[in-house]
Design an enzyme around this catalytic site. Sequence first.
Site, PDB file in Angstrom:
ATOM      1  N   ASP A   1       0.676  -1.246  -0.002  1.00 40.17           N
ATOM      2  CA  ASP A   1       0.067   0.121  -0.003  1.00 40.17           C
ATOM      3  C   ASP A   1       0.922   1.407   0.058  1.00 40.17           C
ATOM      4  O   ASP A   1       1.932   1.346  -0.413  1.00 40.17           O
ATOM      5  CB  ASP A   1      -1.042  -0.099   1.219  1.00 40.17           C
ATOM      6  CG  ASP A   1      -2.181   0.714   0.866  1.00 40.17           C
ATOM      7  OD1 ASP A   1      -2.103   1.889   0.691  1.00 40.17           O
ATOM      8  OD2 ASP A   1      -3.445  -0.113   1.134  1.00 40.17           O
TER       9      ASP A   1
ATOM     10  N   HIS B   1      -3.844   5.995   3.402  1.00 41.13           N
ATOM     11  CA  HIS B   1      -4.312   4.945   2.894  1.00 41.13           C
ATOM     12  C   HIS B   1      -3.971   3.716   3.413  1.00 41.13           C
ATOM     13  O   HIS B   1      -4.549   2.772   3.928  1.00 41.13           O
ATOM     14  CB  HIS B   1      -4.211   4.974   1.389  1.00 41.13           C
ATOM     15  CG  HIS B   1      -5.011   3.976   0.585  1.00 41.13           C
ATOM     16  ND1 HIS B   1      -4.691   2.695   0.137  1.00 41.13           N
ATOM     17  CD2 HIS B   1      -6.372   3.942   0.256  1.00 41.13           C
ATOM     18  CE1 HIS B   1      -5.621   2.214  -0.675  1.00 41.13           C
ATOM     19  NE2 HIS B   1      -6.669   2.989  -0.566  1.00 41.13           N
TER      20      HIS B   1
ATOM     21  N   SER C   1     -11.162  -0.285  -1.285  1.00 39.94           N
ATOM     22  CA  SER C   1      -9.826  -0.365  -0.521  1.00 39.94           C
ATOM     23  C   SER C   1     -10.139  -0.734   0.987  1.00 39.94           C
ATOM     24  O   SER C   1      -9.003  -1.356   1.449  1.00 39.94           O
ATOM     25  CB  SER C   1      -9.135   0.835  -0.518  1.00 39.94           C
ATOM     26  OG  SER C   1      -8.573   1.303  -1.744  1.00 39.94           O
TER      27      SER C   1
END
Length: 692
Positions: free
Chosen positions: A123, A180, A483
């Site tokens: 990620d 994220h 996600s």
Amino acid sequence: MAKDGLFRLSCILSVVLLSINDIACSAQDEERKAKHFGPTLLSILRTWVPLRLNRRELIPWLLINLVCWKKLWGGRGKEEVLSVFRSPTFHVQTTRSWDFIGLPETAKREPTIEGRTIIGVLDTGAYPDLESFSDQGFGPPPEKWKGSCKGGANFTCNNKLIGARYYVSTEDSAIDGSGHGTHTASTAAGNAVERASLFGLANGTARGGVPSSRIAVYKVCDSQGNCQGDGILAAFDDAIADGVDIITASLGEQAIPFDKDPLAIGAFHAMAKGVLVTLSAGNSGPDAGTVGAVAPWVLTVASNSLDREFMTKLVLGDGTLLTVSSTCSEASARACEEGCLDMQKVLGKIVICEWLGTDAVSKAAVYNASGIILKQPLSKTYPLPTVVLDGPSFEMLVSYHSSAKNPQARLLKSETIPNPAPPTVDTISSRGPSMITPDIMKPDVSAPGVNILAAFPPNVPPTMFGGEGDHRSVKFNLLSGTSMSCPHAAGAAAYVKTFHPDWSPSAIKSALMTTASKLQDTITNKDPSGREFSYGSGQINPVKAVDPGLVYEITKDDYVNLLCSLGYDIRSIDSNSTCPRGAKNITEAELNYPSLIFRAPDSKPFKLALNRTATNVGFPNSTYKAEVVNSSNAINITVVPEVLSFKSVSEKKTFTVEITGSGLKSGTQLSEEFAWYDSVHSVRSPIIVYAE
Ligand SMILES: *[C@@H]1O[C@H](CO)[C@@H](O)[C@H](O)[C@H]1NC(C)=O
Ligand SMILES: *[C@@H]1O[C@H](CO)[C@@H](O)[C@H](O)[C@H]1NC(C)=O
Ligand SMILES: *[C@@H]1O[C@H](CO)[C@@H](O)[C@H](O)[C@H]1NC(C)=O
Ligand SMILES: *[C@@H]1O[C@H](CO)[C@@H](O)[C@H](O)[C@H]1NC(C)=O
Ligand SMILES: *[C@@H]1O[C@H](CO)[C@@H](O)[C@H](O)[C@H]1NC(C)=O
Ligand SMILES: *[C@@H]1O[C@H](CO)[C@@H](O)[C@H](O)[C@H]1NC(C)=O
Ligand SMILES: *[C@@H]1O[C@H](CO)[C@@H](O)[C@H](O)[C@H]1NC(C)=O
Ligand SMILES: *[C@@H]1O[C@H](CO)[C@@H](O)[C@H](O)[C@H]1NC(C)=O
Ligand SMILES: *[C@@H]1O[C@H](CO)[C@@H](O)[C@H](O)[C@H]1NC(C)=O
């Protein structure tokens, strides 16, 4: 081992470079070319989230004054009045998602094995200095861990966050500059953190699926969310060599052939070493054929809602109360006309726009507007208090604004409200069928991915990408998208693996699929794929998946045989494999997949059959009976034999699913299912039948 890995990679890389160059030349990729083809041709991969982020705002205060967007309704711009409003605090259970899918904090666990389980997260890196990644109570990493902490500048590992590497040429650290990766890693395996909240609004315990497990981060995406193919391949190789048990990657692009897809290639190598990879389906829904992760050896995860939602109220100056559901369903909005908004006038005002481009939102924030009211939702986070109104409410607002002498409004603080409706797949979640192998059902499963609260770097604005004008700092943030659902599936897979460390990736995947609960259909004109092509086998149930009874196993050789049958040069995916000589070619539909797709001829009587082989992982001595759900009543489905009897664990039995019909019109798509039942288990497989 690592050297060997590098060598293999360079062989693969040349292939990938060439093939992606091909893609860059095709017309359909204009957008990608423009945005992502920089000096390196491999930059086509990026995280889904910056494309379509669907978070709703949660701001503890609200404000006033209306500045109308003149161009929209005839130049009656007004700016007036002021009042400040403080709203009460609401409490929500931040960990709702794990409880919702039946994995409460008190669930039965294998604590020792869970502590030896390692989740690899590909990620944007992670922000290490957070409670979710604290190693209080953790012993040293398990012996099988061969990785290291190479997170670069300022990155410190510990006994929880045991490894870090980065593959981003423009940044010199694995520290998460976007939020994220921190969010996804803590969703999969973050510690339980009490009193987690966003501006005090959401207050409860935040935790990952396997809070005792270790995390290793592989930063393959930069802080803008751009991820490069060579970095992804290298990260897979390292993660496999480091000894991770499960890999989760919430990133992707539209479906591309397996030998040109670094995620598919990397995941194939992981599968060959017994490591299951979970990938996000993508956020390009609800159009059919948008699912990005389509390799049969990965677990592709769609995103669904929870039993709660967030709602923001707007109070108008005349006392009218508009209730604004933030379950915005429109996936995208028309762009704002730059220059229509007089930025000098927005200070302290609520800006009303029918449509608004993202740049205009950050600009309004920089110029200190107080809030934004939109008609059509943008799937994007906002740096300002924002409400999105439905058509009638928006009309009411416009009418109020043009008639009131002194138009004013308050945006109330967002509230959590129960959503009694059964969970449905999020509109933005990418839909099947797979554009590469349409007879293999994708996505595979669904998991919560709407308004998920998880850890967040305090040095990144909660607006995330493009947080200009947003000066807030949070330790937890609410994000939405596939996600967010993907690390739920990874946590669930890890949970299953702690009970069955010897299970193959396909067995764990099968267990999660056959025990999943079917979701509510969302099928409409706008969402023609709102059935199995949106949720696959349904919402995962980690506790049930620990004891699935039967599993459908697929070995590496089976995948190799399929790839060879499909005409792939197998060495472009795995230089270690060769096509089996003299083996019978198989079709996609014949792969021993836990879901089935039949293709019927157009308007002609048909009789079709597919075989599946079930492996007993339940009681040694067990008997299963097949039950077919004949929901369409348009075909006959039979399972032969109707009864499977097992005498030992690991025993395999082959059966045939037959369908007959007198003719289906081209374009017909039927959703059926069958399941094997014993006294305890139900092993369910969805079936899609379509006519060409
Ligand atoms: C590392 O920390 C120093 C001091 O806090 C800071 O100046 C520098 O920018 C940091 N580097 C990275 C890559 O975060
Ligand atoms: C969160 O809940 C805990 C316990 O229920 C309470 O002590 C704490 O004050 C709450 N925090 C906020 C910010 O509401
Ligand atoms: C917006 O507010 C900030 C903080 O109060 C201030 O520094 C800045 O100058 C303001 N910007 C404008 C354009 O008024
Ligand atoms: C299997 O399929 C491949 C690729 O389509 C083809 O080249 C090969 O001849 C086929 N083999 C058999 C035995 O049909
Ligand atoms: C390659 O094949 C050899 C021999 O079968 C095996 O030992 C090795 O683990 C394989 N490597 C991979 C990455 O599959
Ligand atoms: C399916 O299984 C039946 C019974 O075991 C067998 O006769 C048949 O050849 C199989 N079909 C295929 C396509 O493998
Ligand atoms: C299996 O079932 C048979 C018949 O019911 C029974 O005789 C036998 O004892 C069972 N074996 C085990 C291991 O449960
Ligand atoms: C399914 O429905 C069709 C049409 O009503 C019927 O003819 C058929 O017998 C049904 N099949 C089963 C297995 O119930
Ligand atoms: C299903 O099978 C039954 C009995 O064999 C038959 O009467 C019926 O027409 C079949 N239905 C379809 C849709 O083929």
